[in-house]
Design a protein around this motif. Sequence first.
Motif, mmCIF file in Angstrom:
data_model
loop_
_atom_site.group_PDB
_atom_site.id
_atom_site.type_symbol
_atom_site.label_atom_id
_atom_site.label_comp_id
_atom_site.label_asym_id
_atom_site.label_seq_id
_atom_site.Cartn_x
_atom_site.Cartn_y
_atom_site.Cartn_z
ATOM 1 N N TRP A 148 19.513 25.559 66.263
ATOM 2 C CA TRP A 148 18.264 24.857 66.548
ATOM 3 C C TRP A 148 17.682 25.193 67.916
ATOM 4 O O TRP A 148 16.509 24.889 68.191
ATOM 5 C CB TRP A 148 18.460 23.344 66.428
ATOM 6 C CG TRP A 148 19.589 22.786 67.253
ATOM 7 C CD1 TRP A 148 20.868 22.551 66.845
ATOM 8 C CD2 TRP A 148 19.537 22.401 68.633
ATOM 9 N NE1 TRP A 148 21.623 22.040 67.880
ATOM 10 C CE2 TRP A 148 20.828 21.933 68.984
ATOM 11 C CE3 TRP A 148 18.535 22.390 69.596
ATOM 12 C CZ2 TRP A 148 21.133 21.473 70.264
ATOM 13 C CZ3 TRP A 148 18.834 21.936 70.879
ATOM 14 C CH2 TRP A 148 20.123 21.483 71.195
ATOM 15 N N VAL B 273 13.281 24.850 69.545
ATOM 16 C CA VAL B 273 12.846 23.786 70.464
ATOM 17 C C VAL B 273 12.424 24.331 71.829
ATOM 18 O O VAL B 273 12.379 23.591 72.809
ATOM 19 C CB VAL B 273 13.957 22.722 70.640
ATOM 20 C CG1 VAL B 273 14.271 22.053 69.312
ATOM 21 C CG2 VAL B 273 15.215 23.327 71.258
ATOM 22 N N GLU C 148 15.858 14.594 73.689
ATOM 23 C CA GLU C 148 16.324 14.038 72.417
ATOM 24 C C GLU C 148 17.378 14.905 71.732
ATOM 25 O O GLU C 148 18.002 14.474 70.757
ATOM 26 C CB GLU C 148 15.149 13.815 71.464
ATOM 27 C CG GLU C 148 14.382 15.058 71.086
ATOM 28 C CD GLU C 148 13.163 15.278 71.958
ATOM 29 O OE1 GLU C 148 12.241 15.984 71.508
ATOM 30 O OE2 GLU C 148 13.136 14.742 73.089
ATOM 31 N N ARG C 149 17.618 16.120 72.228
ATOM 32 C CA ARG C 149 18.639 16.976 71.621
ATOM 33 C C ARG C 149 19.968 16.939 72.367
ATOM 34 O O ARG C 149 20.879 17.704 72.051
ATOM 35 C CB ARG C 149 18.147 18.429 71.558
ATOM 36 C CG ARG C 149 16.869 18.650 70.774
ATOM 37 C CD ARG C 149 16.862 17.999 69.388
ATOM 38 N NE ARG C 149 17.853 18.510 68.475
ATOM 39 C CZ ARG C 149 17.593 19.327 67.448
ATOM 40 N NH1 ARG C 149 16.352 19.719 67.223
ATOM 41 N NH2 ARG C 149 18.553 19.723 66.639
ATOM 42 N N ASP D 257 22.963 16.412 70.197
ATOM 43 C CA ASP D 257 23.331 17.595 69.413
ATOM 44 C C ASP D 257 24.062 18.633 70.256
ATOM 45 O O ASP D 257 25.034 19.243 69.806
ATOM 46 C CB ASP D 257 22.078 18.230 68.807
ATOM 47 C CG ASP D 257 21.331 17.279 67.894
ATOM 48 O OD1 ASP D 257 21.998 16.542 67.150
ATOM 49 O OD2 ASP D 257 20.089 17.270 67.938
ATOM 50 N N ILE D 258 23.593 18.819 71.488
ATOM 51 C CA ILE D 258 24.190 19.877 72.308
ATOM 52 C C ILE D 258 25.560 19.473 72.841
ATOM 53 O O ILE D 258 26.363 20.330 73.236
ATOM 54 C CB ILE D 258 23.249 20.276 73.460
ATOM 55 C CG1 ILE D 258 23.545 21.714 73.899
ATOM 56 C CG2 ILE D 258 23.363 19.309 74.643
ATOM 57 C CD1 ILE D 258 22.496 22.310 74.802
ATOM 58 N N LEU E 234 24.612 26.568 67.850
ATOM 59 C CA LEU E 234 23.437 25.698 67.972
ATOM 60 C C LEU E 234 22.185 26.455 67.531
ATOM 61 O O LEU E 234 21.329 26.801 68.353
ATOM 62 C CB LEU E 234 23.276 25.235 69.427
ATOM 63 C CG LEU E 234 24.496 24.582 70.092
ATOM 64 C CD1 LEU E 234 24.271 24.451 71.593
ATOM 65 C CD2 LEU E 234 24.788 23.221 69.474
ATOM 66 N N ILE F 177 16.597 21.967 77.574
ATOM 67 C CA ILE F 177 16.263 21.469 76.237
ATOM 68 C C ILE F 177 15.526 20.130 76.329
ATOM 69 O O ILE F 177 15.563 19.463 77.364
ATOM 70 C CB ILE F 177 17.527 21.275 75.369
ATOM 71 C CG1 ILE F 177 18.506 20.311 76.066
ATOM 72 C CG2 ILE F 177 18.183 22.596 75.040
ATOM 73 C CD1 ILE F 177 19.653 19.865 75.193
#
Length: 223
Positions: A48, A52, A91-92, A95-96, A46, A88
């Motif tokens: 990203w 963030v 909105e992620r 993704d996670i 991950l 986090i």
Amino acid sequence: MFWQEDIKQEHFTLPEAIQDAVFSIRTKVLPIDHAYPLSQALLKHLPWLAKVNAGVFDISVADGNGWEQDHESGFYYPSKRSKLNIRIPKERFGDIATLAGKILDLGEYQIEVVKALEPKLMSDMQIVFAKHITCDENASEEEFLQTSFTQLQALGIVPKKMMAGLKRKISTPNGIIHTCSLMVADLRKTESVTLQEQGIGAHRLLGCGLFLPQKGIDSVNAV
């Protein structure tokens, strides 16, 4: 110690912008000082997270809660209740979720990420505690508290009660990061949530500057 009375009750609705993603994990043994290899293993899956303002909690709890700590040898022996927690933006979460089923490679040690669990909102409790706040190796308790006070004020928080705790070290290839634990009490609900969302200091991916709610001072002393 810094202590000042008193705050009033206030109506408050918990925001959902920042939450803790929680995963059940499986691993036989981990070094107590595992923050850096854990962060690097997560970034491989991950990348990203570094963009963030994510926070990665080290995988540890106090003795007597399903873990055994061998401080002399420097290892943890996790139980089935052990969790991986990553702070986090909401909105992620899509993704996670891809982390479930992956193996985190920490060199000599591996962590199997079993599945995603119910995420956790920030809390409006008046007492919060951070296990690691970055600090100068030679700073006195008074200097550490003054630095923390200034950092809190930068977030719009006027702390009334603070208590410094244990000093610890986090090993990285670039050297040792020195930390001290910090309790902040008698926060307003908005202040408590802001502090959990934003944190203070550097190295959030190593578990620094991340606050968790506590029921009281006794629970802090047990960590």
